[in-house]
Structures are given as structure tokens and as C-alpha cells.
Scaffold this motif. Structure first.
Motif, PDB file in Angstrom:
ATOM      1  N   ARG A   1     -19.536   8.194  -2.206  1.00  8.46           N
ATOM      2  CA  ARG A   1     -19.171   7.259  -1.138  1.00  8.46           C
ATOM      3  C   ARG A   1     -17.865   7.691  -0.488  1.00  8.46           C
ATOM      4  O   ARG A   1     -16.996   8.248  -1.122  1.00  8.46           O
ATOM      5  CB  ARG A   1     -18.982   5.845  -1.706  1.00  8.46           C
ATOM      6  CG  ARG A   1     -20.220   5.219  -2.284  1.00  8.46           C
ATOM      7  CD  ARG A   1     -19.953   3.760  -2.591  1.00  8.46           C
ATOM      8  NE  ARG A   1     -18.843   3.619  -3.522  1.00  8.46           N
ATOM      9  CZ  ARG A   1     -18.985   3.379  -4.826  1.00  8.46           C
ATOM     10  NH1 ARG A   1     -20.194   3.283  -5.344  1.00  8.46           N
ATOM     11  NH2 ARG A   1     -17.936   3.253  -5.599  1.00  8.46           N
ATOM     12  N   ASN A   2     -17.773   7.377   0.805  1.00 12.44           N
ATOM     13  CA  ASN A   2     -16.517   7.598   1.512  1.00 12.44           C
ATOM     14  C   ASN A   2     -16.079   9.055   1.404  1.00 12.44           C
ATOM     15  O   ASN A   2     -14.985   9.371   0.965  1.00 12.44           O
ATOM     16  CB  ASN A   2     -15.414   6.672   0.954  1.00 12.44           C
ATOM     17  CG  ASN A   2     -14.183   6.666   1.845  1.00 12.44           C
ATOM     18  OD1 ASN A   2     -14.301   6.909   3.035  1.00 12.44           O
ATOM     19  ND2 ASN A   2     -13.034   6.383   1.273  1.00 12.44           N
TER      20      ASN A   2
ATOM     21  N   ALA B   1     -11.819   3.620   2.090  1.00 15.83           N
ATOM     22  CA  ALA B   1     -12.146   2.402   2.833  1.00 15.83           C
ATOM     23  C   ALA B   1     -10.869   1.591   3.062  1.00 15.83           C
ATOM     24  O   ALA B   1      -9.996   1.519   2.208  1.00 15.83           O
ATOM     25  CB  ALA B   1     -13.158   1.579   2.050  1.00 15.83           C
TER      26      ALA B   1
ATOM     27  N   GLN C   1     -20.085   0.529   2.588  1.00 18.66           N
ATOM     28  CA  GLN C   1     -20.318   1.881   2.078  1.00 18.66           C
ATOM     29  C   GLN C   1     -21.235   1.863   0.865  1.00 18.66           C
ATOM     30  O   GLN C   1     -22.127   2.707   0.734  1.00 18.66           O
ATOM     31  CB  GLN C   1     -18.996   2.544   1.716  1.00 18.66           C
ATOM     32  CG  GLN C   1     -18.169   2.966   2.912  1.00 18.66           C
ATOM     33  CD  GLN C   1     -16.918   3.702   2.486  1.00 18.66           C
ATOM     34  OE1 GLN C   1     -16.566   3.722   1.308  1.00 18.66           O
ATOM     35  NE2 GLN C   1     -16.250   4.318   3.441  1.00 18.66           N
TER      36      GLN C   1
END
Length: 299
Positions: free
Chosen positions: A39-40, A45, A54
Motif C-alpha cells: 500500500r501507498n 497517507a 488505500q
């Protein structure tokens, strides 16, 4: 617990091809398959809402990959994992407990067609375990010879596994990976060594240079046979074709891999982790070989 085949998933065409290849390889090796989504991958974030979004996108990406596999490779034992990025670091961490890591060779970085500096390039240069790169569009039929009528097929035999070997630095880890890959596929293993004749400048005053090129080639064939003798005995049911070719190693291997199911090359583990390198031959293979490419690290 058996170590899994790990594959990086981001929803791109390259990663979906990698997921399918990894699933087939997991079944061949009788290993579980673990899908990993970072993620990311481009930054942290800024809020919990964004972070939740996400997680939702990551879960959707993993579900799509799983649903795709249920139709194409239903027998694979499957798990998934979401991890925080950046992607290269996340995949390297996952690789520590993996049998091997599989990634799409383009698309993971967001710069289509650019490999230098990408996630694929990063994991190939630094992973402690074998890494397999898979191009977008790779299909199960591509690993096999065409049927008698010329059509793609998965019921025919596997194309050759090709091993690019450096006789000056022949490493057991790389050779064993290639023999095992050929055994799992009931495929022929083609071992390729490329040599170039020494120049007058490179020969020292005490060196003995063979003048006749055929004689030099024969010397290398004998050396290659000696290196592979123990492996032939360990894998008696694997057909081995030894090929010695005069020319640049990168050019010879790219040509040899044009009709292969898998190309296997080695990468020396760097004593300086901050300066990852893959070497010119592996670099050429990463950029130009179309079949799946296995890069095996060694001391």
C-alpha cells in the motif's frame, strides 16, 4: 511450514502475468502462493480516511488477482497480504521467508517501459532469494512447444530451460536452480557458455594462447562438461544440452532465450548493500529477454 512462492501484485497487466506464472510455479513446486500488495507505494497517507481508502483499493486489487487465479490455476494454495510500502522494501522483506519472488518486469514503478530505478530492477539487484521477472502478456502456452498444427498448446512438452553459465565463476546455487526448474517441467536444460578469444594485449608473457578458435572452443566444452558432470549424475533424468558459443555473453543469451520457457542467470551478492549491482549480462537479459527470467543470487 513450506516457504511460499511470493508475487508482487499491483493490478497492472505485468503483475497479473506474474501472478499467473507464480501460481503455476507454486503448483509445480508443491508450495503455497502468497500475493503481496504494498500500500501507498508512492508516499505516506495524510489521513485515516485516505489510509482506509488505500486499504480498500489494495483489498480490491488482491481479490481481483485471486478471482483470476481461481479460473486459471484452481489448484494453487493461496494467501494474500497487504503491507506498507515503499514497494521495493516491502517485497524484499517478504522475500526473506520465500522460496522465490516473482514480479512483473514493467509497470510496478508507474513508468511503463522504464526498468532502471523501478521496483523490478530494485528487487533483482538486492533480493537475497531468486527473483523471476515476467513480462505482460506471458501465457501458460508460451512455456510449451506449439501443437502439431502450429497452434499454442499447454498439452505439449515444455520449451528448454536455458542456463547462462560463467565458467570462471560457476556457482552451485545457480546451476541447481536451473536443473531443478528443468526437472519440474520435464524439460531439456540447455547450458550456454559464451567465450571470446583473448587478444594479444590481454595475454601476458607467460600465458599460452590457443591460436586455433576450434581448439579454444573444444577446451571450453571440456571444461563445461567437467563442471556439469556431478549435476548430470544428481539429475539423471534431465536431458542436458551443452552449448559453447563464441561471442558476447549478453548477445548469445538473449538469442538463446528467444525460444526458451525460462532463462536462468546468476547475480553475485554485493558486499556493499548500498551499491546494488546486477552485472552487464543480467542487465541485458532484464531489458531484452522476453521469456520469464530467473536471477539467482550467489556468494
Amino acid at each position: 511450514m513450506l516457504s511460499p512462492v511470493v508475487v508482487g501484485v499491483d493490478g497492472s497487466a505485468e503483475s497479473l502475468a506474474a501472478v499467473e506464472w507464480a501460481a503455476r510455479e507454486a503448483v509445480r513446486r508443491d508450495r503455497p502462493l502468497r500475493l503481496v500488495h504494498a500500500r501507498n507505494w508512492t508516499g505516506q497517507a495524510e489521513s485515516e480516511t485516505a489510509h482506509a481508502a488505500q486499504r480498500h483499493r489494495a483489498q480490491r486489487t488482491l481479490r481481483q488477482a485471486e478471482e483470476h487465479l481461481r479460473g486459471s490455476v484452481p489448484d494453487v494454495e493461496l494467501t494474500d497480504e497487504q503491507v506498507d510500502g515503499p514497494a521495493t522494501a516491502a517485497l524484499l522483506k517478504a522475500t526473506e521467508r520465500a522460496e522465490l519472488l516473482v514480479v512483473g518486469s514493467r509497470g510496478l514503478s508507474g513508468f511503463t517501459g522504464v526498468l532502471v530505478g523501478s521496483v523490478a530492477q530494485g528487487v533483482v539487484a538486492t533480493a537475497p532469494r531468486p527473483v523471476v521477472l515476467v513480462r505482460a502478456g506471458e501465457e501458460a502456452e508460451d512455456e510449451h512447444y506449439p501443437a502439431g498444427d502450429g497452434r499454442p498448446s499447454t498439452s505439449t512438452g515444455f520449451r528448454d530451460v536455458v542456463l547462462g553459465i560463467d565458467l570462471a565463476d560457476a556457482c552451485d546455487e545457480v546451476i541447481e536452480f536451473a536443473f531443478e526448474a528443468a526437472r519440474l517441467r520435464h524439460a531439456r536444460l540447455r547450458v550456454v557458455y559464451a567465450w571470446q578469444p583473448p587478444s594479444a594485449i590481454s595475454l601476458g608473457p607467460g600465458d599460452i594462447g590457443l591460436i586455433n578458435d576450434p581448439e579454444q572452443a573444444e577446451e571450453w566444452r571440456g571444461f563445461l562438461s567437467a563442471v556439469l558432470k556431478a549435476w548430470r549424475e544428481k539429475y539423471p533424468n534431465t536431458e542436458v544440452l551443452e552449448t559453447v558459443v563464441e561471442g558476447r555473453a549478453s548477445t548469445v543469451l538473449v538469442r538463446a532465450a528467444s525460444a526458451a520457457s525460462l532463462l536462468v542467470v546468476g547475480r553475485r551478492l554485493s558486499g556493499r548493500p548500498a551499491v546494488p549491482r546486477i552485472g552487464p549480462v543480467t542487465h541485458a537479459a532484464v531489458h531484452h529477454v522476453r521469456c520469464p527470467l530467473a536471477v539467482v543470487p550467489h556468494e
